[in-house]
Design a protein around this motif. Structure first.
Motif, PDB file in Angstrom:
ATOM      1  N   ARG A 209      23.965  19.583  -2.137  1.00 34.04           N
ATOM      2  CA  ARG A 209      24.544  18.525  -2.962  1.00 34.04           C
ATOM      3  C   ARG A 209      24.200  17.146  -2.378  1.00 34.04           C
ATOM      4  NH1 ARG A 209      30.742  17.100  -4.208  1.00 34.04           N
ATOM      5  NH2 ARG A 209      30.323  15.784  -6.005  1.00 34.04           N
ATOM      6  N   GLY A 210      24.240  17.011  -1.073  1.00 31.83           N
ATOM      7  CA  GLY A 210      23.892  15.753  -0.417  1.00 31.83           C
ATOM      8  C   GLY A 210      22.451  15.357  -0.698  1.00 31.83           C
ATOM      9  N   ARG A 211      21.555  16.343  -0.767  1.00 38.02           N
ATOM     10  CA  ARG A 211      20.152  16.049  -1.093  1.00 38.02           C
ATOM     11  C   ARG A 211      20.040  15.453  -2.488  1.00 38.02           C
ATOM     12  NH1 ARG A 211      17.713  21.702   1.353  1.00 38.02           N
ATOM     13  NH2 ARG A 211      19.387  21.731   2.866  1.00 38.02           N
ATOM     14  N   ARG A 212      20.840  15.974  -3.427  1.00 40.84           N
ATOM     15  CA  ARG A 212      20.825  15.423  -4.787  1.00 40.84           C
ATOM     16  C   ARG A 212      21.430  14.018  -4.817  1.00 40.84           C
ATOM     17  NH1 ARG A 212      22.467  20.719  -5.852  1.00 40.84           N
ATOM     18  NH2 ARG A 212      24.620  20.062  -6.258  1.00 40.84           N
ATOM     19  N   MET A 213      22.385  13.756  -3.934  1.00 44.05           N
ATOM     20  CA  MET A 213      23.045  12.450  -3.868  1.00 44.05           C
ATOM     21  C   MET A 213      22.162  11.378  -3.224  1.00 44.05           C
ATOM     22  SD  MET A 213      26.816  13.659  -2.576  1.00 44.05           S
ATOM     23  CE  MET A 213      27.451  11.991  -2.401  1.00 44.05           C
ATOM     24  N   LEU A 214      21.179  11.790  -2.452  1.00 44.46           N
ATOM     25  CA  LEU A 214      20.370  10.853  -1.675  1.00 44.46           C
ATOM     26  C   LEU A 214      19.824   9.708  -2.522  1.00 44.46           C
ATOM     27  CD1 LEU A 214      19.154  10.160   1.083  1.00 44.46           C
ATOM     28  CD2 LEU A 214      17.236  11.669   0.520  1.00 44.46           C
ATOM     29  N   ARG A 215      19.360  10.002  -3.709  1.00 46.87           N
ATOM     30  CA  ARG A 215      18.791   8.968  -4.595  1.00 46.87           C
ATOM     31  C   ARG A 215      19.811   7.895  -4.957  1.00 46.87           C
ATOM     32  NH1 ARG A 215      13.929  10.536  -6.441  1.00 46.87           N
ATOM     33  NH2 ARG A 215      13.447  12.743  -6.346  1.00 46.87           N
ATOM     34  N   HIS A 216      21.079   8.255  -4.941  1.00 50.59           N
ATOM     35  CA  HIS A 216      22.131   7.320  -5.345  1.00 50.59           C
ATOM     36  C   HIS A 216      22.751   6.582  -4.160  1.00 50.59           C
ATOM     37  CE1 HIS A 216      21.816   9.166  -9.257  1.00 50.59           C
ATOM     38  NE2 HIS A 216      21.945  10.339  -8.682  1.00 50.59           N
ATOM     39  N   VAL A 217      22.505   7.080  -2.951  1.00 49.71           N
ATOM     40  CA  VAL A 217      23.136   6.507  -1.762  1.00 49.71           C
ATOM     41  C   VAL A 217      22.157   5.653  -0.955  1.00 49.71           C
ATOM     42  CG1 VAL A 217      24.285   7.050   0.421  1.00 49.71           C
ATOM     43  CG2 VAL A 217      24.821   8.387  -1.631  1.00 49.71           C
ATOM     44  N   ALA A 218      20.935   6.096  -0.834  1.00 53.16           N
ATOM     45  CA  ALA A 218      19.944   5.388  -0.005  1.00 53.16           C
ATOM     46  C   ALA A 218      19.552   4.061  -0.638  1.00 53.16           C
ATOM     47  CB  ALA A 218      18.701   6.258   0.175  1.00 53.16           C
ATOM     48  N   ASP A 219      19.190   3.115   0.196  1.00 53.66           N
ATOM     49  CA  ASP A 219      18.637   1.851  -0.282  1.00 53.66           C
ATOM     50  C   ASP A 219      17.345   2.184  -1.032  1.00 53.66           C
ATOM     51  OD1 ASP A 219      16.839  -0.546  -0.157  1.00 53.66           O
ATOM     52  OD2 ASP A 219      18.593  -1.380   0.865  1.00 53.66           O
ATOM     53  N   PRO A 220      17.123   1.625  -2.225  1.00 52.11           N
ATOM     54  CA  PRO A 220      15.905   1.939  -2.980  1.00 52.11           C
ATOM     55  C   PRO A 220      14.617   1.716  -2.184  1.00 52.11           C
ATOM     56  CG  PRO A 220      17.434   0.717  -4.363  1.00 52.11           C
ATOM     57  CD  PRO A 220      18.016   0.728  -2.968  1.00 52.11           C
ATOM     58  N   ALA A 221      14.613   0.720  -1.291  1.00 52.82           N
ATOM     59  CA  ALA A 221      13.413   0.453  -0.492  1.00 52.82           C
ATOM     60  C   ALA A 221      13.158   1.540   0.543  1.00 52.82           C
ATOM     61  CB  ALA A 221      13.534  -0.905   0.202  1.00 52.82           C
ATOM     62  N   ALA A 222      14.174   2.345   0.858  1.00 53.75           N
ATOM     63  CA  ALA A 222      14.042   3.393   1.873  1.00 53.75           C
ATOM     64  C   ALA A 222      13.866   4.771   1.263  1.00 53.75           C
ATOM     65  CB  ALA A 222      15.284   3.401   2.770  1.00 53.75           C
ATOM     66  N   LEU A 223      14.050   4.885  -0.037  1.00 53.97           N
ATOM     67  CA  LEU A 223      14.122   6.203  -0.669  1.00 53.97           C
ATOM     68  C   LEU A 223      12.839   7.030  -0.550  1.00 53.97           C
ATOM     69  CD1 LEU A 223      15.846   8.205  -2.179  1.00 53.97           C
ATOM     70  CD2 LEU A 223      15.136   7.098  -4.306  1.00 53.97           C
ATOM     71  N   ALA A 224      11.693   6.448  -0.831  1.00 55.45           N
ATOM     72  CA  ALA A 224      10.441   7.221  -0.809  1.00 55.45           C
ATOM     73  C   ALA A 224      10.193   7.824   0.575  1.00 55.45           C
ATOM     74  CB  ALA A 224       9.266   6.356  -1.238  1.00 55.45           C
ATOM     75  N   ASP A 225      10.362   7.023   1.624  1.00 58.07           N
ATOM     76  CA  ASP A 225      10.152   7.539   2.983  1.00 58.07           C
ATOM     77  C   ASP A 225      11.191   8.588   3.338  1.00 58.07           C
ATOM     78  OD1 ASP A 225       7.938   5.928   3.367  1.00 58.07           O
ATOM     79  OD2 ASP A 225       9.043   4.363   4.428  1.00 58.07           O
ATOM     80  N   ALA A 226      12.435   8.388   2.887  1.00 58.14           N
ATOM     81  CA  ALA A 226      13.485   9.369   3.174  1.00 58.14           C
ATOM     82  C   ALA A 226      13.153  10.702   2.513  1.00 58.14           C
ATOM     83  CB  ALA A 226      14.838   8.854   2.691  1.00 58.14           C
ATOM     84  N   LEU A 227      12.758  10.667   1.269  1.00 58.58           N
ATOM     85  CA  LEU A 227      12.417  11.911   0.561  1.00 58.58           C
ATOM     86  C   LEU A 227      11.224  12.603   1.226  1.00 58.58           C
ATOM     87  CD1 LEU A 227      12.911  10.758  -3.134  1.00 58.58           C
ATOM     88  CD2 LEU A 227      14.348  12.368  -1.842  1.00 58.58           C
ATOM     89  N   ALA A 228      10.259  11.807   1.685  1.00 65.16           N
ATOM     90  CA  ALA A 228       9.087  12.383   2.354  1.00 65.16           C
ATOM     91  C   ALA A 228       9.469  13.043   3.674  1.00 65.16           C
ATOM     92  CB  ALA A 228       8.023  11.301   2.586  1.00 65.16           C
TER      93      ALA A 228
END
Length: 184
Positions: free
Chosen positions: A111-130
């Motif tokens: 569930r936290g993985r699905r939430m990541l897109r809504h919690v992370a700073d948009p500028a950090a999201l691509a690197d976080a997902l990678a």
């Protein structure tokens, strides 16, 4: 509508005239006099910004920081391929990334993985997902420990802080206080 009732900056009218007429300006900006080629104005969050060429570089200036602005008689030829929207998007993204000065490591539930897109700073999201590992471990760039703490709290029990130890302690203390609150 979130901008408040502040009047437009004094320099806005002169800069707009210069943009529309492709005229150079001589302007005082942060105690320095500069001659600029103004390419466009952008309104973001109630603040006006000027995209301008200074020599061979394109820069962004906050309009409210301009002092005296003189629109010169001399015109300039615009760079043929200049795209204000693309330039603004690129510079905005660079600025957003520059604010991310720390990194945290979390282990996220499904569930936290699905939430990541809504919690992370948009500028950090691509690197976080990678960086997301099969066990839910993720490295997340953050602005500061305080900002990271508020992000971690949004995950609730769907995230475990692995690093840094200070953030892990902050999260553990908040979880203990929350549990105590609900046990009453």
């Amino acid at each position: 509508w979130f901008a408040g009732d502040a009047p437009p900056p004094a320099a806005l009218s002169a800069l707009a005239r210069a943009v529309w007429n492709d005229r150079r300006v001589r302007a005082r900006y942060k105690d320095r006099v500069r001659t600029l080629e103004p390419y466009g104005l952008v309104l973001k969050g109630g603040a006006w910004y000027l995209a301008a060429r200074l020599g061979s570089r394109f820069l962004i200036f906050r309009v409210h920081r301009f002092g005296e602005v003189d629109v010169l008689a001399e015109t300039f030829d615009r760079e043929p391929g200049f795209d204000l929207a693309a330039f603004w998007a690129e510079r905005s993204a660079e600025f957003s990334r520059s604010l991310l000065r720390a990194e945290i490591t979390l282990r996220l539930s499904e569930r936290g993985r699905r939430m990541l897109r809504h919690v992370a700073d948009p500028a950090a999201l691509a690197d976080a997902l990678a960086s997301l590992g099969p066990d839910g471990t993720v490295r997340l760039a953050v602005e500061s420990l305080e900002v990271a703490f508020s992000q971690v709290l949004r995950f609730g029990p769907e995230a475990e802080v692995l690093e840094p130890p200070e953030l892990r302690a902050m999260a553990a203390e908040a979880a203990a206080r929350t549990a105590a609150l609900y046990q009453r």
